[in-house]
Design a protein around this motif. Structure first.
Motif, PDB file in Angstrom:
ATOM      1  N   VAL A  57      52.025  12.640  79.179  1.00 40.78           N
ATOM      2  CA  VAL A  57      52.733  12.074  80.325  1.00 40.78           C
ATOM      3  C   VAL A  57      51.709  11.417  81.249  1.00 40.78           C
ATOM      4  O   VAL A  57      50.728  12.046  81.655  1.00 40.78           O
ATOM      5  CB  VAL A  57      53.534  13.154  81.070  1.00 40.78           C
ATOM      6  CG1 VAL A  57      54.182  12.569  82.323  1.00 40.78           C
ATOM      7  CG2 VAL A  57      54.601  13.761  80.154  1.00 40.78           C
ATOM      8  N   LEU A  58      51.949  10.147  81.557  1.00 38.69           N
ATOM      9  CA  LEU A  58      51.029   9.385  82.397  1.00 38.69           C
ATOM     10  C   LEU A  58      51.496   9.402  83.846  1.00 38.69           C
ATOM     11  O   LEU A  58      52.697   9.392  84.123  1.00 38.69           O
ATOM     12  CB  LEU A  58      50.942   7.937  81.906  1.00 38.69           C
ATOM     13  CG  LEU A  58      50.541   7.749  80.434  1.00 38.69           C
ATOM     14  CD1 LEU A  58      50.539   6.263  80.090  1.00 38.69           C
ATOM     15  CD2 LEU A  58      49.192   8.371  80.146  1.00 38.69           C
ATOM     16  N   THR A  64      61.105   8.983  90.606  1.00 38.53           N
ATOM     17  CA  THR A  64      61.826   9.292  89.374  1.00 38.53           C
ATOM     18  C   THR A  64      61.340   8.356  88.272  1.00 38.53           C
ATOM     19  O   THR A  64      60.681   7.356  88.528  1.00 38.53           O
ATOM     20  CB  THR A  64      63.348   9.140  89.549  1.00 38.53           C
ATOM     21  OG1 THR A  64      63.641   7.793  89.975  1.00 38.53           O
ATOM     22  CG2 THR A  64      63.898  10.125  90.568  1.00 38.53           C
ATOM     23  N   GLY A  65      61.702   8.681  87.056  1.00 36.04           N
ATOM     24  CA  GLY A  65      61.225   7.911  85.924  1.00 36.04           C
ATOM     25  C   GLY A  65      60.013   8.568  85.289  1.00 36.04           C
ATOM     26  O   GLY A  65      59.397   9.491  85.861  1.00 36.04           O
ATOM     27  N   LEU A  66      59.668   8.094  84.100  1.00 31.50           N
ATOM     28  CA  LEU A  66      58.624   8.757  83.325  1.00 31.50           C
ATOM     29  C   LEU A  66      57.919   7.737  82.436  1.00 31.50           C
ATOM     30  O   LEU A  66      58.542   6.814  81.910  1.00 31.50           O
ATOM     31  CB  LEU A  66      59.259   9.851  82.457  1.00 31.50           C
ATOM     32  CG  LEU A  66      58.341  10.812  81.719  1.00 31.50           C
ATOM     33  CD1 LEU A  66      57.663  11.773  82.705  1.00 31.50           C
ATOM     34  CD2 LEU A  66      59.145  11.628  80.699  1.00 31.50           C
ATOM     35  N   LEU A  67      56.628   7.930  82.285  1.00 29.36           N
ATOM     36  CA  LEU A  67      55.819   7.107  81.395  1.00 29.36           C
ATOM     37  C   LEU A  67      55.046   8.055  80.484  1.00 29.36           C
ATOM     38  O   LEU A  67      54.356   8.968  80.961  1.00 29.36           O
ATOM     39  CB  LEU A  67      54.858   6.248  82.217  1.00 29.36           C
ATOM     40  CG  LEU A  67      54.158   5.078  81.526  1.00 29.36           C
ATOM     41  CD1 LEU A  67      55.174   4.085  80.982  1.00 29.36           C
ATOM     42  CD2 LEU A  67      53.209   4.391  82.506  1.00 29.36           C
ATOM     43  N   PHE A 140      56.020   4.874  75.956  1.00 31.48           N
ATOM     44  CA  PHE A 140      57.458   5.057  76.143  1.00 31.48           C
ATOM     45  C   PHE A 140      57.775   4.983  77.641  1.00 31.48           C
ATOM     46  O   PHE A 140      57.245   5.763  78.431  1.00 31.48           O
ATOM     47  CB  PHE A 140      57.912   6.396  75.557  1.00 31.48           C
ATOM     48  CG  PHE A 140      57.662   6.497  74.077  1.00 31.48           C
ATOM     49  CD1 PHE A 140      58.587   6.001  73.166  1.00 31.48           C
ATOM     50  CD2 PHE A 140      56.485   7.057  73.596  1.00 31.48           C
ATOM     51  CE1 PHE A 140      58.350   6.067  71.810  1.00 31.48           C
ATOM     52  CE2 PHE A 140      56.248   7.129  72.233  1.00 31.48           C
ATOM     53  CZ  PHE A 140      57.178   6.635  71.335  1.00 31.48           C
ATOM     54  N   ILE A 141      58.621   4.031  78.000  1.00 31.89           N
ATOM     55  CA  ILE A 141      58.967   3.781  79.398  1.00 31.89           C
ATOM     56  C   ILE A 141      60.384   4.284  79.642  1.00 31.89           C
ATOM     57  O   ILE A 141      61.357   3.764  79.091  1.00 31.89           O
ATOM     58  CB  ILE A 141      58.885   2.282  79.721  1.00 31.89           C
ATOM     59  CG1 ILE A 141      57.480   1.737  79.414  1.00 31.89           C
ATOM     60  CG2 ILE A 141      59.264   2.023  81.177  1.00 31.89           C
ATOM     61  CD1 ILE A 141      57.391   0.211  79.467  1.00 31.89           C
ATOM     62  N   PHE A 142      60.506   5.320  80.475  1.00 35.97           N
ATOM     63  CA  PHE A 142      61.807   5.852  80.874  1.00 35.97           C
ATOM     64  C   PHE A 142      62.045   5.389  82.311  1.00 35.97           C
ATOM     65  O   PHE A 142      61.602   6.018  83.266  1.00 35.97           O
ATOM     66  CB  PHE A 142      61.825   7.375  80.757  1.00 35.97           C
ATOM     67  CG  PHE A 142      61.625   7.879  79.344  1.00 35.97           C
ATOM     68  CD1 PHE A 142      62.715   8.106  78.522  1.00 35.97           C
ATOM     69  CD2 PHE A 142      60.353   8.110  78.844  1.00 35.97           C
ATOM     70  CE1 PHE A 142      62.546   8.567  77.222  1.00 35.97           C
ATOM     71  CE2 PHE A 142      60.169   8.569  77.550  1.00 35.97           C
ATOM     72  CZ  PHE A 142      61.275   8.798  76.732  1.00 35.97           C
ATOM     73  N   GLN A 143      62.725   4.271  82.445  1.00 34.38           N
ATOM     74  CA  GLN A 143      62.790   3.551  83.719  1.00 34.38           C
ATOM     75  C   GLN A 143      64.021   3.912  84.545  1.00 34.38           C
ATOM     76  O   GLN A 143      65.145   3.860  84.056  1.00 34.38           O
ATOM     77  CB  GLN A 143      62.811   2.048  83.447  1.00 34.38           C
ATOM     78  CG  GLN A 143      62.863   1.209  84.711  1.00 34.38           C
ATOM     79  CD  GLN A 143      63.557  -0.117  84.508  1.00 34.38           C
ATOM     80  OE1 GLN A 143      63.124  -0.909  83.687  1.00 34.38           O
ATOM     81  NE2 GLN A 143      64.615  -0.372  85.258  1.00 34.38           N
ATOM     82  N   PRO A 144      63.831   4.237  85.819  1.00 33.32           N
ATOM     83  CA  PRO A 144      64.976   4.478  86.702  1.00 33.32           C
ATOM     84  C   PRO A 144      65.565   3.181  87.240  1.00 33.32           C
ATOM     85  O   PRO A 144      64.992   2.098  87.095  1.00 33.32           O
ATOM     86  CB  PRO A 144      64.352   5.291  87.846  1.00 33.32           C
ATOM     87  CG  PRO A 144      62.948   4.777  87.938  1.00 33.32           C
ATOM     88  CD  PRO A 144      62.548   4.458  86.506  1.00 33.32           C
ATOM     89  N   ALA A 145      66.741   3.308  87.841  1.00 36.98           N
ATOM     90  CA  ALA A 145      67.287   2.277  88.745  1.00 36.98           C
ATOM     91  C   ALA A 145      67.510   0.919  88.117  1.00 36.98           C
ATOM     92  O   ALA A 145      67.356  -0.093  88.783  1.00 36.98           O
ATOM     93  CB  ALA A 145      66.398   2.138  89.982  1.00 36.98           C
ATOM     94  N   GLY A 160      51.620   0.523  85.956  1.00 41.92           N
ATOM     95  CA  GLY A 160      50.809   0.380  84.762  1.00 41.92           C
ATOM     96  C   GLY A 160      51.552   0.503  83.452  1.00 41.92           C
ATOM     97  O   GLY A 160      50.934   0.635  82.386  1.00 41.92           O
ATOM     98  N   ALA A 161      52.886   0.419  83.501  1.00 46.86           N
ATOM     99  CA  ALA A 161      53.681   0.656  82.296  1.00 46.86           C
ATOM    100  C   ALA A 161      53.352  -0.297  81.162  1.00 46.86           C
ATOM    101  O   ALA A 161      53.445   0.073  79.985  1.00 46.86           O
ATOM    102  CB  ALA A 161      55.172   0.589  82.626  1.00 46.86           C
ATOM    103  N   ILE A 162      53.002  -1.534  81.489  1.00 47.29           N
ATOM    104  CA  ILE A 162      52.739  -2.496  80.418  1.00 47.29           C
ATOM    105  C   ILE A 162      51.300  -3.004  80.421  1.00 47.29           C
ATOM    106  O   ILE A 162      51.000  -4.032  79.818  1.00 47.29           O
ATOM    107  CB  ILE A 162      53.734  -3.676  80.455  1.00 47.29           C
ATOM    108  CG1 ILE A 162      53.719  -4.377  81.820  1.00 47.29           C
ATOM    109  CG2 ILE A 162      55.134  -3.204  80.084  1.00 47.29           C
ATOM    110  CD1 ILE A 162      54.553  -5.653  81.838  1.00 47.29           C
ATOM    111  N   ASP A 163      50.408  -2.257  81.051  1.00 47.08           N
ATOM    112  CA  ASP A 163      48.997  -2.619  80.983  1.00 47.08           C
ATOM    113  C   ASP A 163      48.533  -2.583  79.532  1.00 47.08           C
ATOM    114  O   ASP A 163      48.757  -1.589  78.817  1.00 47.08           O
ATOM    115  CB  ASP A 163      48.155  -1.641  81.806  1.00 47.08           C
ATOM    116  CG  ASP A 163      48.338  -1.818  83.305  1.00 47.08           C
ATOM    117  OD1 ASP A 163      49.082  -2.734  83.716  1.00 47.08           O
ATOM    118  OD2 ASP A 163      47.749  -1.020  84.068  1.00 47.08           O
TER     119      ASP A 163
END
Length: 402
Positions: A57-58, A64-67, A140-145, A160-163
């Motif tokens: 987990v980054l 909220t949300g998770l990377l 893996f991008i778990f994006q809120p909203a 930094g999700a797509i760095d």
């Protein structure tokens, strides 16, 4: 490289093996939906699952949300897979045994399915990655909203999700495409979204003496009517656009001239040129009417999602992956829609594509449109979506034999 563990037969077997757990996860998400930027329990549940799968987990600068990331031992490209996690302010009317336990909140756009699919992809790749030598990285991008402006994609990007990402994949259920099929389209597939607020300031007074006030309701009504002429008379008629007002509120009593009215609207376009023009034309029209009637105008842009454009090369990866698993003739070309998706923000930065996952099954009454209180899906589609994304990710990592 051992390509035996990336064969279509192996991927299908793994996707089928994980399917029952994915259905259970999907039903949990469906029973406990959370609105945009309030997905605290959803995030905690996701973190528990991805940590249990062995993902790292980054840190992100979001509530909220998770990377999460699966990093290989060998250098290689970084491939991202994104799901949205929020629900809608809708009261469910399906009657399924796992219906929402939260009145006024429902996964009526399939984000529960998206999460289950991406979790299954993560689970299978964790098992497969070491067997194939662990080349590259999967994020893996778990994006809120996604459902609520200004959206969660841009904060995810800033976190930094797509760095260093080479390619990104997204999935969206489609109740107009049959289970067992996927939909793809090169280029523009979903509209830009410009959400805006117009606040009309007038002058209050007695309803019996309207000439002594400035009726904000009357002015607002004129704006609603006139803005439609922007669509019909000032935009190229060959370029699909729509402007809709979803909320209008103001006034305090039936016999009082309202001194303030708020209009909340959304403008959609499939052309980037039209998307740029619409806010200016709406502002000019509304300001002109207010000036003519002695009122004041405030305009605020709440969200501005770009047009969603699929990269043709990435579409070919998805198409090739699906056909290798399920055969030819089951990838359909979808039509552009005026619905919007902030997945488009990622596609402005990184090559990628979002495919439509067929979930329609009329026997199950899974044929209602997005955002309907009767929206349902055929859960068998989770199997198809999972296998497709596993194959596409491995292909993009250079880990599948041809």
């Amino acid at each position: 490289m051992n390509h035996r563990n990336t064969s279509p037969e192996f991927i299908l077997k793994q996707a089928r093996r994980w399917h029952w757990r994915q259905v259970a996860w999907r039903r949990h998400f469906h029973q406990y939906p959370e609105l945009s930027n309030r997905e605290t329990k959803t995030t905690a549940f996701l973190q528990k699952l991805v940590s249990g799968l062995g993902l790292k987990v980054l840190p992100i600068d979001m509530k909220t949300g998770l990377l999460a990331e699966l990093k290989g031992k060998e250098n290689g490209p970084t491939v991202a897979v994104r799901t949205d996690i929020d629900a809608l302010p809708i009261t469910e009317q399906t009657g399924v045994p796992f219906k929402s336990k939260r009145p006024g909140c429902m996964h009526a756009c399939g984000h529960d399915v998206h999460m289950a699919v991406v979790l299954g992809v993560a689970a299978i790749l964790v098992e497969t990655h070491s067997a194939i030598g662990g080349r590259g990285t999967v994020r893996f991008i778990f994006q809120p909203a996604e459902e609520s402006p200004p959206g969660g994609a841009r904060p995810m990007i800033l976190s930094g999700a797509i760095d260093d990402v080479s390619v990104i994949f997204g999935v969206h259920v489609d109740p107009q495409t049959s289970t067992g099929k996927i939909g793809l389209r090169d280029g523009v597939t979903m509209a830009s979204v410009t959400d805006f607020d117009l606040i009309v300031g007038g002058k209050g007074g007695h309803a019996a003496r309207p000439h002594l006030g400035v009726d904000a309701i009357s002015v607002a009504a004129e704006i609603v009517e006139s803005v439609q002429k922007v669509v019909s008379r000032e935009i190229d008629p060959t370029s699909p656009v729509a402007v809709s007002f979803g909320m209008v509120y103001g006034g305090t009593a039936r016999n009082v001239i309202a001194d303030r009215v708020t209009l909340q609207g959304t403008a959609r376009a499939l052309s980037p040129d039209a998307a740029r023009a619409l806010p200016k034309l709406i502002r000019r029209t509304a300001e002109g009417i207010c000036s003519a009637r002695g009122a004041r105008l405030e305009m605020t842009i709440v969200a501005d999602y770009p047009v969603l454009k699929n990269d043709p090369a990435v579409n070919r990866v998805l198409s090739r992956s699906f056909e290798s698993l399920f055969g030819k003739g089951r990838v359909v070309e979808t039509s552009p829609v005026l619905g919007g998706e902030d997945f488009a923000c990622y596609l402005q930065k990184v090559p990628g594509a979002m495919f439509r996952l067929g979930v329609m099954n009329k026997e199950l009454k899974a044929d209602k449109p997005w955002h309907s209180p009767e929206f349902m899906v055929d859960e068998e589609a989770i199997f198809h979506g999972t296998a497709t994304l596993v194959a596409a990710v491995l292909d993009s990592l250079g880990s599948r034999g041809q």
